[in-house]
Design an enzyme around this catalytic site. Structure first.
Site, PDB file in Angstrom:
ATOM      1  CB  THR A  54      -1.161   0.018   1.575  1.00 48.26           C
ATOM      2  OG1 THR A  54      -1.745  -0.734   1.595  1.00 48.26           O
ATOM      3  CG2 THR A  54      -1.783   1.094   1.399  1.00 48.26           C
ATOM      4  CE  LYS A 109      -4.962  -0.790   1.724  1.00 53.94           C
ATOM      5  NZ  LYS A 109      -5.822  -2.490   2.361  1.00 53.94           N
TER       6      LYS A 109
HETATM    7  P1  NAD Z   1       5.827  -5.587   7.146  1.00 57.40           P
HETATM    8  O1  NAD Z   1       7.034  -4.676   8.080  1.00 57.40           O
HETATM    9  O2  NAD Z   1       5.002  -7.044   8.335  1.00 57.40           O
HETATM   10  O3  NAD Z   1       7.040  -6.654   6.460  1.00 57.40           O
HETATM   11  C1  NAD Z   1       7.132  -5.498   5.539  1.00 57.40           C
HETATM   12  C2  NAD Z   1       8.543  -6.627   5.390  1.00 57.40           C
HETATM   13  O4  NAD Z   1       8.794  -5.828   3.722  1.00 57.40           O
HETATM   14  C3  NAD Z   1       9.461  -6.770   6.158  1.00 57.40           C
HETATM   15  O5  NAD Z   1      10.233  -8.058   6.159  1.00 57.40           O
HETATM   16  C4  NAD Z   1      10.829  -5.340   5.552  1.00 57.40           C
HETATM   17  O6  NAD Z   1      12.255  -6.676   6.002  1.00 57.40           O
HETATM   18  C5  NAD Z   1      10.729  -5.883   4.164  1.00 57.40           C
HETATM   19  N1  NAD Z   1      11.262  -5.378   3.343  1.00 57.40           N
HETATM   20  C6  NAD Z   1      11.599  -4.009   3.269  1.00 57.40           C
HETATM   21  N2  NAD Z   1      12.387  -3.296   2.173  1.00 57.40           N
HETATM   22  C7  NAD Z   1      12.624  -4.468   1.109  1.00 57.40           C
HETATM   23  C8  NAD Z   1      13.520  -5.384   0.149  1.00 57.40           C
HETATM   24  N3  NAD Z   1      13.662  -3.499  -0.483  1.00 57.40           N
HETATM   25  N4  NAD Z   1      13.247  -6.048  -0.434  1.00 57.40           N
HETATM   26  C9  NAD Z   1      12.653  -6.993   0.898  1.00 57.40           C
HETATM   27  N5  NAD Z   1      12.359  -7.250   1.160  1.00 57.40           N
HETATM   28  C10 NAD Z   1      12.133  -5.230   1.954  1.00 57.40           C
HETATM   29  O7  NAD Z   1       4.793  -5.240   6.647  1.00 57.40           O
HETATM   30  P2  NAD Z   1       3.214  -5.746   6.219  1.00 57.40           P
HETATM   31  O8  NAD Z   1       1.912  -5.835   7.466  1.00 57.40           O
HETATM   32  O9  NAD Z   1       3.471  -7.129   5.414  1.00 57.40           O
HETATM   33  O10 NAD Z   1       2.640  -5.051   5.348  1.00 57.40           O
HETATM   34  C11 NAD Z   1       3.144  -4.820   4.083  1.00 57.40           C
HETATM   35  C12 NAD Z   1       2.694  -3.606   3.388  1.00 57.40           C
HETATM   36  O11 NAD Z   1       1.146  -4.149   2.862  1.00 57.40           O
HETATM   37  C13 NAD Z   1       2.109  -2.065   3.742  1.00 57.40           C
HETATM   38  O12 NAD Z   1       2.851  -1.262   2.957  1.00 57.40           O
HETATM   39  C14 NAD Z   1       0.752  -2.251   4.358  1.00 57.40           C
HETATM   40  O13 NAD Z   1       0.111  -0.918   4.383  1.00 57.40           O
HETATM   41  C15 NAD Z   1       0.061  -3.157   3.513  1.00 57.40           C
HETATM   42  N6  NAD Z   1      -1.097  -3.501   4.047  1.00 57.40           N
HETATM   43  C16 NAD Z   1      -0.902  -4.223   5.383  1.00 57.40           C
HETATM   44  C17 NAD Z   1      -2.266  -4.775   6.172  1.00 57.40           C
HETATM   45  C18 NAD Z   1      -2.061  -5.560   6.808  1.00 57.40           C
HETATM   46  O14 NAD Z   1      -2.803  -6.212   7.822  1.00 57.40           O
HETATM   47  N7  NAD Z   1      -0.985  -5.908   7.782  1.00 57.40           N
HETATM   48  C19 NAD Z   1      -3.538  -5.347   5.175  1.00 57.40           C
HETATM   49  C20 NAD Z   1      -3.586  -4.561   4.357  1.00 57.40           C
HETATM   50  C21 NAD Z   1      -2.089  -4.260   3.337  1.00 57.40           C
END
Ligand code: NAD
Length: 298
Positions: A93, A168
């Protein structure tokens, strides 16, 4: 299909595992060693090892700056895969401008790219029931649809590059505002001596009905599965709602759209996060408002 999955966090991990379970050859990679260890599927030693031979690259990263850094520039994904031409899908997102910038860079390199943010949270990612809101060219959508349906139940092509992100943030602005006003209605009902269950029974079949009431009720009792019954353990954390409301306001400012309630919702979630509640579910706006004096809230 051979898939490079980049970003194995709360969302990416279960999404990647669902693809692997469906028979795809998934190579996961994350900059965090801990995320790599906890993945539970096949990992690549380096990002470029994950990209090598991939027919699709899927990313699930925190925010726009991470997506720009991952895709753009001399060492970015677009430059690395320009000759192999895999399908690129970013499910993070992020802000609409970053999504459009990355989509344009991919198109300039002759690559099919989609922005495909999701709704449904970790539960939906684990169950494979996410909703995908997809922006990008028809050719990319046609290539991606079956893959996305492996991870989600609803897959909607919203328009060109950035349209998935636009959908979104519009959706989550509605959600943020609706959650606050649903909580306010229960605060008012308490003060008026109206039983919470009675308000629920009436409003859920009346014109106040909304998802925040009937599926995610912010007071304990009426909807047993809602986080209110688990002391507001997230669910969808207040800090993530603040992030999405911030993205909606950033987009509204650059597009010149009047969204006064969205702006106010962003300020209220900012205050909730500053009060130390950012890690709790976004429905924790109810106990926070209930504790507040009227003069503080207006
Ligand atoms: P998170 O922080 O748990 O996971 C993100 C991962 O990306 C981390 O493990 C981080 O180390 C990794 N990362 C960062 N830069 C990187 C790169 N260059 N290459 C490889 N890995 C990299 O976050 P999440 O909860 O999994 O959310 C991810 C996305 O989904 C966000 O944009 C969030 O807004 C969206 N989202 C989350 C939810 C939720 O409920 N958690 C729901 C809908 C959307």
């Amino acid at each position: 299909m051979r898939v490079a999955f980049l970003g194995l966090g709360n969302m990416g991990r279960p999404m990647a595992l669902n693809l692997a379970r469906a028979g795809h050859d998934v190579r996961g990679w994350d900059i965090s060693a801990q995320a790599m260890q906890e993945f539970g599927g096949a990992t690549a030693a380096t990002r470029d090892d994950a990209l090598a031979g991939a027919e699709a690259v899927i990313s699930m990263l925190p925010a726009g700056e991470h997506v720009r850094a991952a895709y753009l520039g001399a060492g970015g994904i677009i430059a690395r895969v320009a000759s192999a031409r895999p399908l690129l899908i970013d499910c993070s997102t992020i802000d609409v401008e970053s999504a459009r910038a990355v989509g344009a860079a991919a198109a300039a390199a002759g690559l099919d790219m989609l922005d495909a943010p999701v709704s449904g949270g970790v539960g939906g990612a684990t169950a494979g029931t996410l909703t995908f809101m997809v922006g990008g060219p028809d050719s990319a959508f046609a290539r991606a649809e079956a893959l996305l349906r492996t991870m989600g139940r609803n897959v909607v092509h919203a328009g060109g590059a950035g349209a998935g992100q636009a959908a979104k943030i519009c959706n989550n602005m509605m959600l943020g505002v609706e959650m606050i006003v649903t909580a306010e209605a229960f605060v008012l009902a308490d003060k008026l001596g109206l039983d919470r269950q009675k308000l629920f029974d009436i409003a859920s079949v009346s014109s106040g009905q909304c998802w925040s009431l009937t599926s995610y009720c912010p007071v304990p009792g009426p909807v047993p599965a809602s986080p209110a019954n688990r002391d507001y353990a997230a669910g969808f954390a207040a800090a993530l709602m603040l992030k999405d409301l911030g993205l909606s306001q950033q987009a509204a400012a650059s597009a010149g759209a009047a969204t006064p309630l969205g702006a106010h919702a962003a300020r209220l979630y900012q205050a909730l996060v500053e009060a130390g509640e950012g890690g709790r579910d976004f429905s924790a706006v109810f106990p926070w408002l209930a504790r507040m004096a009227r003069s503080e809230a207006t």
